[in-house]
Design an enzyme around this catalytic site. Structure first.
Site, mmCIF file in Angstrom:
data_model
loop_
_atom_site.group_PDB
_atom_site.id
_atom_site.type_symbol
_atom_site.label_atom_id
_atom_site.label_comp_id
_atom_site.label_asym_id
_atom_site.label_seq_id
_atom_site.Cartn_x
_atom_site.Cartn_y
_atom_site.Cartn_z
ATOM 1 N N TYR A 168 3.912 4.199 8.084
ATOM 2 C CA TYR A 168 3.801 2.951 8.839
ATOM 3 C C TYR A 168 3.169 1.874 7.955
ATOM 4 O O TYR A 168 1.987 1.929 7.626
ATOM 5 C CB TYR A 168 2.945 3.131 10.082
ATOM 6 C CG TYR A 168 3.455 4.140 11.087
ATOM 7 C CD1 TYR A 168 4.782 4.562 11.101
ATOM 8 C CD2 TYR A 168 2.604 4.679 12.052
ATOM 9 C CE1 TYR A 168 5.245 5.484 12.024
ATOM 10 C CE2 TYR A 168 3.059 5.601 12.986
ATOM 11 C CZ TYR A 168 4.372 6.000 12.966
ATOM 12 O OH TYR A 168 4.823 6.919 13.898
ATOM 13 N N HIS A 200 6.092 14.762 9.956
ATOM 14 C CA HIS A 200 6.757 13.663 10.664
ATOM 15 C C HIS A 200 8.229 13.973 10.902
ATOM 16 O O HIS A 200 8.763 13.723 11.992
ATOM 17 C CB HIS A 200 6.598 12.388 9.847
ATOM 18 C CG HIS A 200 6.668 11.141 10.656
ATOM 19 N ND1 HIS A 200 6.244 9.917 10.187
ATOM 20 C CD2 HIS A 200 7.112 10.897 11.912
ATOM 21 C CE1 HIS A 200 6.419 9.001 11.109
ATOM 22 N NE2 HIS A 200 6.958 9.568 12.166
ATOM 23 N N SER A 252 6.761 7.058 23.405
ATOM 24 C CA SER A 252 7.616 6.102 24.123
ATOM 25 C C SER A 252 7.928 6.498 25.562
ATOM 26 O O SER A 252 9.062 6.360 26.010
ATOM 27 C CB SER A 252 8.923 5.860 23.358
ATOM 28 O OG SER A 252 8.678 5.284 22.115
ATOM 29 N N PRO A 253 6.946 6.970 26.347
ATOM 30 C CA PRO A 253 7.232 7.224 27.753
ATOM 31 C C PRO A 253 7.607 5.977 28.561
ATOM 32 O O PRO A 253 8.113 6.101 29.665
ATOM 33 C CB PRO A 253 5.929 7.828 28.290
ATOM 34 C CG PRO A 253 5.347 8.498 27.106
ATOM 35 C CD PRO A 253 5.637 7.554 25.980
ATOM 36 N N LEU A 254 7.351 4.791 28.003
ATOM 37 C CA LEU A 254 7.808 3.575 28.666
ATOM 38 C C LEU A 254 9.094 3.048 28.042
ATOM 39 O O LEU A 254 9.430 1.878 28.170
ATOM 40 C CB LEU A 254 6.725 2.492 28.623
ATOM 41 C CG LEU A 254 5.452 2.788 29.414
ATOM 42 C CD1 LEU A 254 4.572 1.557 29.500
ATOM 43 C CD2 LEU A 254 5.772 3.305 30.794
ATOM 44 N N GLY A 255 9.845 3.963 27.376
ATOM 45 C CA GLY A 255 11.130 3.556 26.835
ATOM 46 C C GLY A 255 11.031 2.388 25.884
ATOM 47 O O GLY A 255 11.826 1.460 25.961
ATOM 48 N N ARG A 256 10.038 2.443 24.970
ATOM 49 C CA ARG A 256 9.793 1.374 23.983
ATOM 50 C C ARG A 256 9.627 0.018 24.676
ATOM 51 O O ARG A 256 10.080 -1.008 24.194
ATOM 52 C CB ARG A 256 10.904 1.341 22.940
ATOM 53 C CG ARG A 256 11.051 2.668 22.191
ATOM 54 C CD ARG A 256 12.146 2.631 21.161
ATOM 55 N NE ARG A 256 12.411 3.972 20.637
ATOM 56 C CZ ARG A 256 11.753 4.542 19.629
ATOM 57 N NH1 ARG A 256 10.791 3.883 19.036
ATOM 58 N NH2 ARG A 256 12.069 5.747 19.215
ATOM 59 N N PHE A 276 10.977 -1.042 27.423
ATOM 60 C CA PHE A 276 12.067 -1.502 28.279
ATOM 61 C C PHE A 276 11.825 -1.127 29.739
ATOM 62 O O PHE A 276 12.270 -1.832 30.650
ATOM 63 C CB PHE A 276 13.401 -0.941 27.798
ATOM 64 C CG PHE A 276 13.911 -1.601 26.546
ATOM 65 C CD1 PHE A 276 14.516 -2.844 26.600
ATOM 66 C CD2 PHE A 276 13.776 -0.981 25.316
ATOM 67 C CE1 PHE A 276 14.971 -3.462 25.449
ATOM 68 C CE2 PHE A 276 14.221 -1.596 24.153
ATOM 69 C CZ PHE A 276 14.826 -2.834 24.220
ATOM 70 N N GLY A 302 10.175 -3.662 32.168
ATOM 71 C CA GLY A 302 10.912 -4.814 32.658
ATOM 72 C C GLY A 302 10.584 -6.100 31.935
ATOM 73 O O GLY A 302 11.146 -7.149 32.239
#
Length: 306
Positions: free
Chosen positions: A56, A128, A207-211, A213, A216
């Site tokens: 990173y 990784h 990414s449990p919040l879908g990156r 998306f 909303g």
């Protein structure tokens, strides 16, 4: 803040962790001062599980985290659980990469990460990405040597199969497996979650919040050109319309991703939001809400809850 327990050593970590990748690259412009404030705010809220990697920002991310730890002294280091990763090798200014799991590289990468982080031990050290050309016994053997030397506390694997996890665990205990998992990415349910539970390995879902998306608040067409999600087929293009239709009911329920967070919380998963700005709040039923800067969560499951 709820607590989960990491790996066979049952190391306590906050149920929400902070993914630090976007503080260095991939999600548009970042600011070190703002990132340091974000880290401080996360710790203030009881979040102590910070996720980084040597790739990173070509080491920048680990150096930034090391700066944060140094500013807080020994007391801060005792508070924070550090996860980092090796194996993705890139040239400065290029996205193209190669995967190196050789024992010599693992030792070199670990020493470099320890220097950048300014610590004597990495709490959780992931491979990784896996290179199958290197026998799993050789890779895990090298990592086991780092554990024996006190340079690494626990070993993790990222984006591997259940079969690879079993093979690796036969050499040395694997504390955690990290893979993407959310309402719109559910491959882990096929084998990995059950295998982790069987072996006592913590499943870490990024990414449990879908990156973002699923909050909303993010739409592909609004992203900056240097935000990798804009051109990633997983996030946009033909995949986005279908996913948007499937997840719209959850998005309507959310404020800062509450619906998606409630989903993985109901699955006894904990989560950590990747953020670049200190707009964190003790939101979402005692969890953490991140308004517009969520890029991913680190969620752990199958390890107990207190």
């Amino acid at each position: 803040m709820q607590t989960r327990f990491l790996g066979q050593q049952q190391q306590p970590v906050s149920s929400i962790g902070l993914g630090c990748m976007g503080m260095s690259e991939f999600y548009g412009a970042s600011d070190d001062a703002e990132s340091l404030r974000t880290l401080a705010r996360a710790l203030e809220l009881g979040i102590n599980f910070f996720d980084s990697a040597d790739t990173y920002g070509h080491g920048h991310n680990e150096s930034l985290l090391g700066r944060f730890l140094k500013e807080g002294g020994a007391a801060r280091r005792q508070q924070v659980v550090i996860a980092s990763k090796f194996g993705i090798v890139r040239e400065q200014g290029k996205y193209e990469r190669r995967i190196d799991n050789s024992p010599a590289y693992i030792r070199q990468a670990c020493e470099a990460s320890l220097r950048r982080l300014g610590v004597e031990q990495i709490d959780l050290y992931y491979c990784h990405r896996r290179n199958p050309e290197v026998p799993i016994e050789e890779m895990m053997g090298a990592l086991a040597q780092l554990v024996a030397a006190g340079k690494v506390r626990q070993i993790g694997l990222s984006e591997v199969s259940a079969a690879t996890l079993r093979q690796a665990g036969a050499v040395h205990p694997v504390a955690a497996v990290q893979s993407e998992y959310s309402l719109w990415t559910r491959e882990a349910e096929r084998e990995m979650l059950a295998t982790c539970a069987e072996l006592g390995t913590t499943f870490v879902a990024y990414s449990p919040l879908g990156r973002a998306f699923l909050t909303g608040a993010v739409h592909s067409e609004q992203l900056a050109e240097d935000d990798f999600r804009k051109h990633n087929p997983h996030c946009g293009g033909i995949a986005q319309p279908g996913r948007t239709r499937r997840t719209r009911p959850v998005v309507r329920l959310r404020t800062g991703g509450r619906g998606a967070q409630a989903w993985w919380a109901s699955n006894k998963a904990s989560g950590g939001g990747g953020a670049r700005r200190p707009r964190l709040s003790p939101d979402c039923g005692g969890q953490m809400g991140v308004l517009r800067c969520l890029y991913g969560l680190v969620a752990t499951s199958g390890t107990g809850l207190s």
